[in-house]
Design a protein around this motif. Structure first.
Motif, PDB file in Angstrom:
ATOM      1  N   ILE A  43     -17.512  16.565   5.405  1.00 57.95           N
ATOM      2  CA  ILE A  43     -17.061  16.006   6.680  1.00 57.95           C
ATOM      3  C   ILE A  43     -17.767  16.758   7.801  1.00 57.95           C
ATOM      4  CG2 ILE A  43     -15.088  15.430   8.129  1.00 57.95           C
ATOM      5  CD1 ILE A  43     -13.320  15.651   5.650  1.00 57.95           C
ATOM      6  N   ARG A  44     -18.635  16.067   8.528  1.00 58.51           N
ATOM      7  CA  ARG A  44     -19.381  16.695   9.611  1.00 58.51           C
ATOM      8  C   ARG A  44     -18.507  16.828  10.858  1.00 58.51           C
ATOM      9  NH1 ARG A  44     -23.688  15.195  11.900  1.00 58.51           N
ATOM     10  NH2 ARG A  44     -25.003  17.038  11.564  1.00 58.51           N
ATOM     11  N   ARG A  45     -18.940  17.695  11.734  1.00 59.32           N
ATOM     12  CA  ARG A  45     -18.209  17.938  12.977  1.00 59.32           C
ATOM     13  C   ARG A  45     -18.067  16.665  13.805  1.00 59.32           C
ATOM     14  NH1 ARG A  45     -17.087  22.704  15.838  1.00 59.32           N
ATOM     15  NH2 ARG A  45     -18.286  23.934  14.322  1.00 59.32           N
ATOM     16  N   ASP A  46     -19.050  15.761  13.713  1.00 56.09           N
ATOM     17  CA  ASP A  46     -18.996  14.513  14.480  1.00 56.09           C
ATOM     18  C   ASP A  46     -18.145  13.442  13.801  1.00 56.09           C
ATOM     19  OD1 ASP A  46     -20.555  13.674  12.359  1.00 56.09           O
ATOM     20  OD2 ASP A  46     -22.381  13.360  13.519  1.00 56.09           O
ATOM     21  N   GLY A  47     -17.507  13.785  12.671  1.00 59.23           N
ATOM     22  CA  GLY A  47     -16.619  12.855  11.975  1.00 59.23           C
ATOM     23  C   GLY A  47     -17.268  12.072  10.859  1.00 59.23           C
ATOM     24  N   GLN A  48     -18.576  12.165  10.677  1.00 58.54           N
ATOM     25  CA  GLN A  48     -19.258  11.445   9.603  1.00 58.54           C
ATOM     26  C   GLN A  48     -18.844  12.010   8.251  1.00 58.54           C
ATOM     27  OE1 GLN A  48     -23.517  11.329   9.989  1.00 58.54           O
ATOM     28  NE2 GLN A  48     -23.826  10.621   7.906  1.00 58.54           N
ATOM     29  N   ILE A  49     -18.525  11.121   7.312  1.00 64.01           N
ATOM     30  CA  ILE A  49     -18.037  11.524   5.993  1.00 64.01           C
ATOM     31  C   ILE A  49     -19.028  11.073   4.926  1.00 64.01           C
ATOM     32  CG2 ILE A  49     -16.173  11.286   4.308  1.00 64.01           C
ATOM     33  CD1 ILE A  49     -14.290  10.713   6.690  1.00 64.01           C
ATOM     34  N   SER A  50     -19.374  11.993   4.029  1.00 63.37           N
ATOM     35  CA  SER A  50     -20.232  11.667   2.899  1.00 63.37           C
ATOM     36  C   SER A  50     -19.517  12.076   1.623  1.00 63.37           C
ATOM     37  CB  SER A  50     -21.572  12.415   2.985  1.00 63.37           C
ATOM     38  OG  SER A  50     -22.246  12.131   4.198  1.00 63.37           O
ATOM     39  N   ALA A  55     -23.052  13.829  -0.222  1.00 63.64           N
ATOM     40  CA  ALA A  55     -22.342  14.965   0.380  1.00 63.64           C
ATOM     41  C   ALA A  55     -23.131  16.256   0.190  1.00 63.64           C
ATOM     42  CB  ALA A  55     -20.949  15.094  -0.233  1.00 63.64           C
ATOM     43  N   SER A  56     -23.650  16.476  -1.029  1.00 64.88           N
ATOM     44  CA  SER A  56     -24.418  17.697  -1.273  1.00 64.88           C
ATOM     45  C   SER A  56     -25.727  17.677  -0.496  1.00 64.88           C
ATOM     46  CB  SER A  56     -24.677  17.884  -2.764  1.00 64.88           C
ATOM     47  OG  SER A  56     -25.453  16.832  -3.285  1.00 64.88           O
ATOM     48  N   GLU A  57     -26.350  16.501  -0.380  1.00 66.68           N
ATOM     49  CA  GLU A  57     -27.593  16.407   0.378  1.00 66.68           C
ATOM     50  C   GLU A  57     -27.363  16.664   1.859  1.00 66.68           C
ATOM     51  OE1 GLU A  57     -28.924  12.526  -0.661  1.00 66.68           O
ATOM     52  OE2 GLU A  57     -29.859  13.163  -2.554  1.00 66.68           O
ATOM     53  N   ALA A  58     -26.254  16.144   2.402  1.00 66.87           N
ATOM     54  CA  ALA A  58     -25.945  16.382   3.813  1.00 66.87           C
ATOM     55  C   ALA A  58     -25.644  17.860   4.062  1.00 66.87           C
ATOM     56  CB  ALA A  58     -24.756  15.512   4.236  1.00 66.87           C
ATOM     57  N   TYR A  59     -24.891  18.467   3.131  1.00 61.50           N
ATOM     58  CA  TYR A  59     -24.614  19.899   3.264  1.00 61.50           C
ATOM     59  C   TYR A  59     -25.913  20.695   3.238  1.00 61.50           C
ATOM     60  CZ  TYR A  59     -23.054  24.602   2.190  1.00 61.50           C
ATOM     61  OH  TYR A  59     -22.878  25.963   2.210  1.00 61.50           O
ATOM     62  N   TYR A  60     -26.813  20.318   2.340  1.00 67.21           N
ATOM     63  CA  TYR A  60     -28.100  21.020   2.216  1.00 67.21           C
ATOM     64  C   TYR A  60     -28.891  20.900   3.515  1.00 67.21           C
ATOM     65  CZ  TYR A  60     -32.636  22.402   0.305  1.00 67.21           C
ATOM     66  OH  TYR A  60     -33.823  23.037   0.076  1.00 67.21           O
ATOM     67  N   ARG A  61     -28.998  19.685   4.041  1.00 64.87           N
ATOM     68  CA  ARG A  61     -29.772  19.470   5.272  1.00 64.87           C
ATOM     69  C   ARG A  61     -29.199  20.267   6.437  1.00 64.87           C
ATOM     70  NH1 ARG A  61     -29.434  14.032   3.738  1.00 64.87           N
ATOM     71  NH2 ARG A  61     -27.822  13.712   5.343  1.00 64.87           N
ATOM     72  N   ASP A  62     -27.874  20.295   6.525  1.00 63.62           N
ATOM     73  CA  ASP A  62     -27.222  20.926   7.676  1.00 63.62           C
ATOM     74  C   ASP A  62     -27.193  22.443   7.607  1.00 63.62           C
ATOM     75  OD1 ASP A  62     -26.741  18.449   8.732  1.00 63.62           O
ATOM     76  OD2 ASP A  62     -24.585  18.439   8.360  1.00 63.62           O
ATOM     77  N   ASN A  63     -27.231  23.000   6.396  1.00 63.90           N
ATOM     78  CA  ASN A  63     -26.908  24.419   6.269  1.00 63.90           C
ATOM     79  C   ASN A  63     -28.026  25.308   5.723  1.00 63.90           C
ATOM     80  OD1 ASN A  63     -23.804  24.875   6.831  1.00 63.90           O
ATOM     81  ND2 ASN A  63     -24.002  22.911   5.793  1.00 63.90           N
TER      82      ASN A  63
END
Length: 456
Positions: A43-50, A55-63
């Motif tokens: 769950i991203r700060r802007d409310g986007q949910i994966s 989800a793992s790809e979004a976490y990887y990109r962000d962190n």
């Protein structure tokens, strides 16, 4: 019509029995196995949910590569301390938070279902119950399955373990939470079937002879569960199969446990395990390496005093490169991606005799040969615990290995060759049934959904 839904600790799947066959639906398209979805929520700060792999790809990109910015925050909660000189003192709790954290990452949420001390968590200023978190995942699975089929299905048979916790104390709470999550996800008719019974249903349908006993060997990412189930021709038509479960047992051993062992025995040396400093030839503190064993505890080391300590050690120690690699691992959030590489290498050894663990990022330079014999040596203690668990299950059921007609394996860790060898040695190669360890529970739940085979 009803879905069969296997909500797992590490992976999940959803199925439908139609036209005399069961299909596990491709709800995570674009992946190598689109019918198997990682049980992950981001769950991203802007409310986007994966969810799932996204989800793992979004976490990887962000962190990955991002440096945490910590800030001390005084909470409304307090604690009391007692000092002989001043007596009791009440102080407010101060915590450190990453103020630039782009998202919250949730995994293994199924394991919290029986915990009455965990009701939920705050996500970007809003409290979310555990049921709501699970519903985010189940609801998206349902939406994707409905979209794939072109119609809405609001009935489901959910899998559940025989016991959610070792002593069974939280079973009623866990099932009720899972039921409520399914309701929030949009299901109106909800039933449950035991996961080991579901794993046995396909095999049971093909039986032509008399009843027999099977061992369901469920070795996944988080736990090992072993169950003896009575099966027989026509028994799959029965509803509640509780009396057919002769014995169940388990251990807190899973694929994640084995990843931790690989990290400790093969990779700690790249992060200062052998570093010595000062005239006393001191080692780095043990608590640092305790945090390194799990990717999700590495961020606990993101503290300025630790950075200062490593900076000082790096100037006077025998292993400046390793200390710098350790600081980069901690500071730049490379823990998750490193453990992904560890898991890849572990999985490769189920097919190949050897592989390499390769991880090159900034000051981290790992290229480590890894062979199957070394892996089996590292996990030897866990293999003995696994065999003991199987023996205890047989003893509880009052059976000898020769009385077990088949061994049904489920969970990705059951593919490990050393595990297969142990089962073959104990039960004979002919007893091992080669099913899809990732989807056989979901397939069995689809059969249960079609024929009304669920707990009452």
């Amino acid at each position: 019509m009803r879905y069969g839904l296997d909500f797992g600790t590490s992976n999940s799947a959803i199925s439908l029995f139609e036209d005399e066959r069961v299909r596990v639906l491709p709800v995570d398209p674009g992946q190598a196995r689109p019918e198997i979805m990682n049980t992950l929520v981001y769950i991203r700060r802007d409310g986007q949910i994966s969810i799932g792999r996204a989800a793992s790809e979004a976490y990887y990109r962000d962190n990955v590569g991002r440096e945490a910015v910590k800030q001390r925050i005084t909470t409304d909660q307090t604690f009391k301390s007692y000092f002989a000189s001043t007596g009791e003192i009440e102080e407010q709790i101060v915590i450190e938070v990453d103020i630039n954290q782009p998202g919250r990452f949730f995994q293994a949420i199924k394991s919290f279902l029986p915990e009455d001390g965990y009701g939920g968590t705050e996500v970007w200023g809003k409290f979310m119950t555990l049921e709501q978190l699970v519903a985010l995942y189940l609801g998206e699975m349902k939406r994707r399955a409905d979209e794939y089929l072109g119609r809405e299905i609001d009935s489901v048979v959910l899998g559940r373990p025989v016991f959610f916790s070792p002593d069974g104390s939280g079973d009623d709470l866990a099932e009720e939470r899972l039921r409520r999550a399914a309701e929030l996800a949009g299901f109106r008719e909800i039933h449950f079937q035991y996961e080991p019974v579901a794993a046995a249903l396909h095999y049971e349908q093909e039986l032509a002879g008399p009843e027999e006993y099977v061992l369901v060997f469920d070795f996944g990412g988080g736990t090992l569960d072993t169950t003896i189930v009575r099966v027989g021709k026509g028994r799959w038509k029965q509803g509640d199969r509780r009396d057919d479960i002769l014995a169940t047992n388990g251990r807190v051993i899973g694929g994640n446990t084995l990843d931790e062992e690989i990290m400790e025995h093969k990779l700690f040396k790249y992060f200062g395990e052998d570093v010595r400093w000062s005239e006393q030839r001191l080692q780095l503190p043990h608590y640092i390496f305790a945090m390194l064993k799990r990717w999700y505890t590495i961020p606990n080391l993101q503290q300025q005093q630790i950075y200062d300590f490593l900076d000082d050690i790096g100037r006077v120690s025998t292993g400046r490169k390793q200390v710098k690699a350790l600081e980069t691992l901690i500071r730049k959030n490379y823990g998750y991606s490193l453990f992904q590489e560890i898991e890849r290498a572990k999985v490769a050894l189920s097919k190949d005799w050897e592989t390499r663990i390769s991880f090159i990022h900034e000051t981290i330079a790992i290229s480590e040969y890894f062979g199957r014999p070394a892996f089996e040596k590292i996990i030897a203690g866990h293999l003995r615990r696994i065999e003991t668990c199987v023996d205890e299950t047989l003893a509880s059921a009052g059976l000898e290995p020769g009385q077990v007609g088949a061994v049904l394996r489920t969970g990705g860790s059951s593919y490990i060759p050393a595990v297969q060898k142990m089962l073959e040695r104990k039960f004979g190669a002919a007893a091992l049934r080669f099913q899809d360890a990732f989807s056989n529970v979901a397939s069995g739940l689809g059969v249960a959904a079609a024929h009304g085979t669920w707990n009452h």
